[in-house]
Design a protein around this motif. Structure first.
Motif, PDB file in Angstrom:
ATOM      1  N   MET A   1       8.838  71.998 -10.029  1.00  0.00           N
ATOM      2  CA  MET A   1      10.222  72.046 -10.686  1.00  0.00           C
ATOM      3  C   MET A   1      10.959  73.177 -10.333  1.00  0.00           C
ATOM      4  SD  MET A   1      11.029  72.205 -14.603  1.00  0.00           S
ATOM      5  CE  MET A   1       9.838  70.965 -15.076  1.00  0.00           C
ATOM      6  N   ASN A   2      12.114  73.130  -9.958  1.00  0.00           N
ATOM      7  CA  ASN A   2      12.853  74.424  -9.679  1.00  0.00           C
ATOM      8  C   ASN A   2      13.631  74.911 -10.925  1.00  0.00           C
ATOM      9  OD1 ASN A   2      15.694  73.063 -10.388  1.00  0.00           O
ATOM     10  ND2 ASN A   2      15.789  72.160  -8.221  1.00  0.00           N
ATOM     11  N   VAL A   3      14.525  76.129 -10.804  1.00  0.00           N
ATOM     12  CA  VAL A   3      14.927  77.105 -11.765  1.00  0.00           C
ATOM     13  C   VAL A   3      15.990  76.185 -12.648  1.00  0.00           C
ATOM     14  CG1 VAL A   3      16.362  78.786 -12.290  1.00  0.00           C
ATOM     15  CG2 VAL A   3      14.302  79.028 -10.444  1.00  0.00           C
ATOM     16  N   CYS A   6      14.195  73.346 -14.800  1.00  0.00           N
ATOM     17  CA  CYS A   6      13.475  74.041 -15.755  1.00  0.00           C
ATOM     18  C   CYS A   6      14.457  74.456 -16.947  1.00  0.00           C
ATOM     19  CB  CYS A   6      12.771  75.185 -15.155  1.00  0.00           C
ATOM     20  SG  CYS A   6      11.821  76.075 -16.673  1.00  0.00           S
ATOM     21  N   ASP A  30      11.153  84.077 -13.851  1.00  0.00           N
ATOM     22  CA  ASP A  30      12.277  83.147 -13.255  1.00  0.00           C
ATOM     23  C   ASP A  30      13.381  82.906 -14.241  1.00  0.00           C
ATOM     24  OD1 ASP A  30      10.753  82.732 -10.662  1.00  0.00           O
ATOM     25  OD2 ASP A  30       9.256  81.977 -12.126  1.00  0.00           O
ATOM     26  N   TYR A  43       7.826  81.597 -16.362  1.00  0.00           N
ATOM     27  CA  TYR A  43       7.397  81.864 -14.862  1.00  0.00           C
ATOM     28  C   TYR A  43       7.305  80.270 -14.359  1.00  0.00           C
ATOM     29  CZ  TYR A  43       6.880  86.737 -16.110  1.00  0.00           C
ATOM     30  OH  TYR A  43       7.355  88.159 -16.277  1.00  0.00           O
ATOM     31  N   LEU A  44       7.768  80.356 -13.297  1.00  0.00           N
ATOM     32  CA  LEU A  44       7.588  78.753 -12.622  1.00  0.00           C
ATOM     33  C   LEU A  44       6.425  78.526 -11.794  1.00  0.00           C
ATOM     34  CD1 LEU A  44      11.185  77.883 -11.707  1.00  0.00           C
ATOM     35  CD2 LEU A  44      10.106  77.412 -13.801  1.00  0.00           C
ATOM     36  N   HIS A  45       5.865  79.922 -11.326  1.00  0.00           N
ATOM     37  CA  HIS A  45       4.701  79.654 -10.379  1.00  0.00           C
ATOM     38  C   HIS A  45       3.623  80.790 -10.985  1.00  0.00           C
ATOM     39  CE1 HIS A  45       7.174  77.404  -7.816  1.00  0.00           C
ATOM     40  NE2 HIS A  45       7.965  78.319  -7.694  1.00  0.00           N
ATOM     41  N   TYR A  67       4.469  79.671 -19.052  1.00  0.00           N
ATOM     42  CA  TYR A  67       4.642  79.285 -17.392  1.00  0.00           C
ATOM     43  C   TYR A  67       4.762  77.782 -17.560  1.00  0.00           C
ATOM     44  CZ  TYR A  67       1.634  83.287 -16.515  1.00  0.00           C
ATOM     45  OH  TYR A  67       1.157  84.914 -16.674  1.00  0.00           O
ATOM     46  N   VAL A  68       5.745  77.186 -16.788  1.00  0.00           N
ATOM     47  CA  VAL A  68       6.297  75.967 -16.463  1.00  0.00           C
ATOM     48  C   VAL A  68       5.816  75.604 -15.099  1.00  0.00           C
ATOM     49  CG1 VAL A  68       8.042  74.291 -16.684  1.00  0.00           C
ATOM     50  CG2 VAL A  68       7.843  76.323 -18.305  1.00  0.00           C
ATOM     51  N   GLU A  69       5.124  74.567 -14.966  1.00  0.00           N
ATOM     52  CA  GLU A  69       5.093  74.010 -13.652  1.00  0.00           C
ATOM     53  C   GLU A  69       5.632  72.765 -13.241  1.00  0.00           C
ATOM     54  OE1 GLU A  69       1.142  74.928 -11.818  1.00  0.00           O
ATOM     55  OE2 GLU A  69       0.545  75.553 -14.082  1.00  0.00           O
TER      56      GLU A  69
END
Length: 69
Positions: A1-3, A6, A30, A43-45, A67-69
């Motif tokens: 997933m990109n910014v 998200c 992020d 935070y994506l990563h 955290y989101v992945e």
């Protein structure tokens, strides 16, 4: 997933989402989001090696970490 994806997902869940451009090599999030007056650093990563620094940074800004992945 990109910014952008998200941010849209968070907005559809009731968050206000703020754009954020972290500096490379820092523990800045992020995205920064707010819900019910509470700040969240997004935070994506996830980087387990920097977890302590991330939590310290968030605590200093009165923010929770998500955290989101």
């Amino acid at each position: 997933m990109n910014v952008i994806e998200c941010a849209e997902q968070l907005r559809s869940s009731g968050f206000k989402v703020y754009t954020w451009r972290p500096h490379e090599g820092t523990v800045e999030p992020d995205l920064v989001a707010k819900r019910y007056g509470q700040l969240f650093n997004i935070y994506l990563h996830p980087d387990k090696g920097e977890k302590k620094d991330i939590l310290t940074f968030a605590h200093a800004h009165h923010a929770h970490v998500m955290y989101v992945e």
